[in-house]
Write a protein that holds these residues in place. Structure first.
Motif, mmCIF file in Angstrom:
data_model
loop_
_atom_site.group_PDB
_atom_site.id
_atom_site.type_symbol
_atom_site.label_atom_id
_atom_site.label_comp_id
_atom_site.label_asym_id
_atom_site.label_seq_id
_atom_site.Cartn_x
_atom_site.Cartn_y
_atom_site.Cartn_z
ATOM 1 N N LEU A 1 0.829 -1.205 0.000
ATOM 2 C CA LEU A 1 0.000 0.000 0.000
ATOM 3 C C LEU A 1 0.865 1.258 0.000
ATOM 4 C CD1 LEU A 1 -2.882 1.148 0.181
ATOM 5 C CD2 LEU A 1 -2.630 1.079 2.652
ATOM 6 N N ILE A 2 1.909 1.276 0.811
ATOM 7 C CA ILE A 2 2.818 2.422 0.839
ATOM 8 C C ILE A 2 3.530 2.566 -0.497
ATOM 9 C CG2 ILE A 2 4.942 3.320 1.890
ATOM 10 C CD1 ILE A 2 3.915 2.213 4.558
ATOM 11 N N LEU A 3 3.940 1.460 -1.100
ATOM 12 C CA LEU A 3 4.593 1.510 -2.411
ATOM 13 C C LEU A 3 3.660 2.094 -3.465
ATOM 14 C CD1 LEU A 3 6.981 0.801 -4.284
ATOM 15 C CD2 LEU A 3 5.888 -1.429 -4.599
ATOM 16 N N LEU A 4 2.417 1.664 -3.488
ATOM 17 C CA LEU A 4 1.460 2.193 -4.463
ATOM 18 C C LEU A 4 1.217 3.683 -4.260
ATOM 19 C CD1 LEU A 4 -1.164 -0.676 -4.665
ATOM 20 C CD2 LEU A 4 0.476 0.023 -6.416
ATOM 21 N N MET A 5 1.109 4.105 -3.015
ATOM 22 C CA MET A 5 0.892 5.529 -2.745
ATOM 23 C C MET A 5 2.126 6.350 -3.119
ATOM 24 S SD MET A 5 -1.338 5.305 0.739
ATOM 25 C CE MET A 5 -1.776 7.025 0.784
ATOM 26 N N ASP A 6 3.313 5.794 -2.877
ATOM 27 C CA ASP A 6 4.538 6.490 -3.267
ATOM 28 C C ASP A 6 4.644 6.611 -4.783
ATOM 29 O OD1 ASP A 6 5.310 6.918 -0.681
ATOM 30 O OD2 ASP A 6 6.701 5.221 -0.602
ATOM 31 N N LEU A 7 4.277 5.566 -5.494
ATOM 32 C CA LEU A 7 4.290 5.644 -6.960
ATOM 33 C C LEU A 7 3.287 6.681 -7.456
ATOM 34 C CD1 LEU A 7 4.613 1.879 -7.902
ATOM 35 C CD2 LEU A 7 6.371 3.656 -8.071
ATOM 36 N N TRP A 8 2.143 6.780 -6.784
ATOM 37 C CA TRP A 8 1.146 7.789 -7.135
ATOM 38 C C TRP A 8 1.702 9.192 -6.915
ATOM 39 C CZ3 TRP A 8 -1.855 10.613 -3.324
ATOM 40 C CH2 TRP A 8 -2.826 11.428 -3.893
ATOM 41 N N ILE A 9 2.439 9.388 -5.830
ATOM 42 C CA ILE A 9 3.039 10.699 -5.544
ATOM 43 C C ILE A 9 4.096 11.046 -6.577
ATOM 44 C CG2 ILE A 9 4.560 11.900 -3.924
ATOM 45 C CD1 ILE A 9 2.964 10.578 -1.684
ATOM 46 N N VAL A 10 4.962 10.086 -6.912
ATOM 47 C CA VAL A 10 6.013 10.343 -7.904
ATOM 48 C C VAL A 10 5.387 10.663 -9.250
ATOM 49 C CG1 VAL A 10 7.910 9.266 -9.181
ATOM 50 C CG2 VAL A 10 7.787 9.037 -6.710
ATOM 51 N N TYR A 11 4.377 9.913 -9.636
ATOM 52 C CA TYR A 11 3.697 10.182 -10.909
ATOM 53 C C TYR A 11 3.056 11.575 -10.900
ATOM 54 C CZ TYR A 11 0.343 9.889 -14.719
ATOM 55 O OH TYR A 11 -0.379 10.144 -15.842
ATOM 56 N N GLY A 12 2.378 11.904 -9.813
ATOM 57 C CA GLY A 12 1.749 13.218 -9.704
ATOM 58 C C GLY A 12 2.761 14.347 -9.740
ATOM 59 N N ALA A 13 3.893 14.147 -9.084
ATOM 60 C CA ALA A 13 4.924 15.183 -9.079
ATOM 61 C C ALA A 13 5.540 15.344 -10.462
ATOM 62 C CB ALA A 13 6.002 14.843 -8.055
ATOM 63 N N LEU A 14 5.805 14.234 -11.142
ATOM 64 C CA LEU A 14 6.430 14.315 -12.461
ATOM 65 C C LEU A 14 5.488 14.873 -13.520
ATOM 66 C CD1 LEU A 14 8.480 10.992 -12.538
ATOM 67 C CD2 LEU A 14 9.305 13.314 -12.116
ATOM 68 N N MET A 15 4.204 14.658 -13.372
ATOM 69 C CA MET A 15 3.244 15.146 -14.353
ATOM 70 C C MET A 15 2.751 16.562 -14.050
ATOM 71 S SD MET A 15 2.935 13.044 -16.693
ATOM 72 C CE MET A 15 4.219 11.849 -16.747
ATOM 73 N N SER A 16 3.177 17.128 -12.928
ATOM 74 C CA SER A 16 2.729 18.476 -12.579
ATOM 75 C C SER A 16 3.429 19.512 -13.458
ATOM 76 C CB SER A 16 3.010 18.757 -11.099
ATOM 77 O OG SER A 16 4.386 18.911 -10.889
ATOM 78 N N THR A 17 2.925 20.721 -13.412
ATOM 79 C CA THR A 17 3.504 21.807 -14.209
ATOM 80 C C THR A 17 4.531 22.603 -13.418
ATOM 81 O OG1 THR A 17 1.702 23.256 -13.537
ATOM 82 C CG2 THR A 17 1.424 22.032 -15.604
ATOM 83 N N ARG A 18 4.943 22.089 -12.296
ATOM 84 C CA ARG A 18 5.914 22.784 -11.445
ATOM 85 C C ARG A 18 7.322 22.645 -12.017
ATOM 86 N NH1 ARG A 18 3.377 24.548 -6.878
ATOM 87 N NH2 ARG A 18 1.494 23.431 -6.357
ATOM 88 N N SER A 19 8.268 23.282 -11.356
ATOM 89 C CA SER A 19 9.649 23.309 -11.846
ATOM 90 C C SER A 19 10.314 21.936 -11.724
ATOM 91 C CB SER A 19 10.466 24.333 -11.057
ATOM 92 O OG SER A 19 10.625 23.887 -9.730
ATOM 93 N N ILE A 20 11.425 21.803 -12.429
ATOM 94 C CA ILE A 20 12.197 20.562 -12.376
ATOM 95 C C ILE A 20 12.718 20.326 -10.958
ATOM 96 C CG2 ILE A 20 14.278 19.423 -13.238
ATOM 97 C CD1 ILE A 20 12.132 19.555 -15.318
ATOM 98 N N ALA A 21 13.090 21.391 -10.259
ATOM 99 C CA ALA A 21 13.592 21.250 -8.886
ATOM 100 C C ALA A 21 12.513 20.674 -7.964
ATOM 101 C CB ALA A 21 14.069 22.598 -8.363
#
Length: 66
Positions: free
Chosen positions: A18-38
């Motif tokens: 469950l923690i792994l799935l939620m972490d993958l969801w966070i990484v995906y959400g962060a990478l697909m966001s329009t925020r900066s590379i940093a």
């Protein structure tokens, strides 16, 4: 006859999955966001280095910044 009793408790494995799935969801959400590379790199590294802590940090921070 064994000296210890084998258990088939799967709760740590389910919690880890469950923690792994939620972490993958966070990484995906962060990478697909329009925020900066940093921002993307920072959250990806935080979640990678501290899976549970990164999850606890991301949820309130993401709501505050949105």
């Amino acid at each position: 006859m064994s000296l210890y009793r084998k258990t088939t408790d799967q709760s740590p494995m389910i919690l880890g999955a469950l923690i792994l799935l939620m972490d993958l969801w966070i990484v995906y959400g962060a990478l697909m966001s329009t925020r900066s590379i940093a921002f993307k790199l920072g959250w990806t590294l935080t979640v990678f280095m501290f899976p549970f802590g990164g999850l606890l940090l991301y949820l309130p921070v993401s709501f505050l910044l949105s």
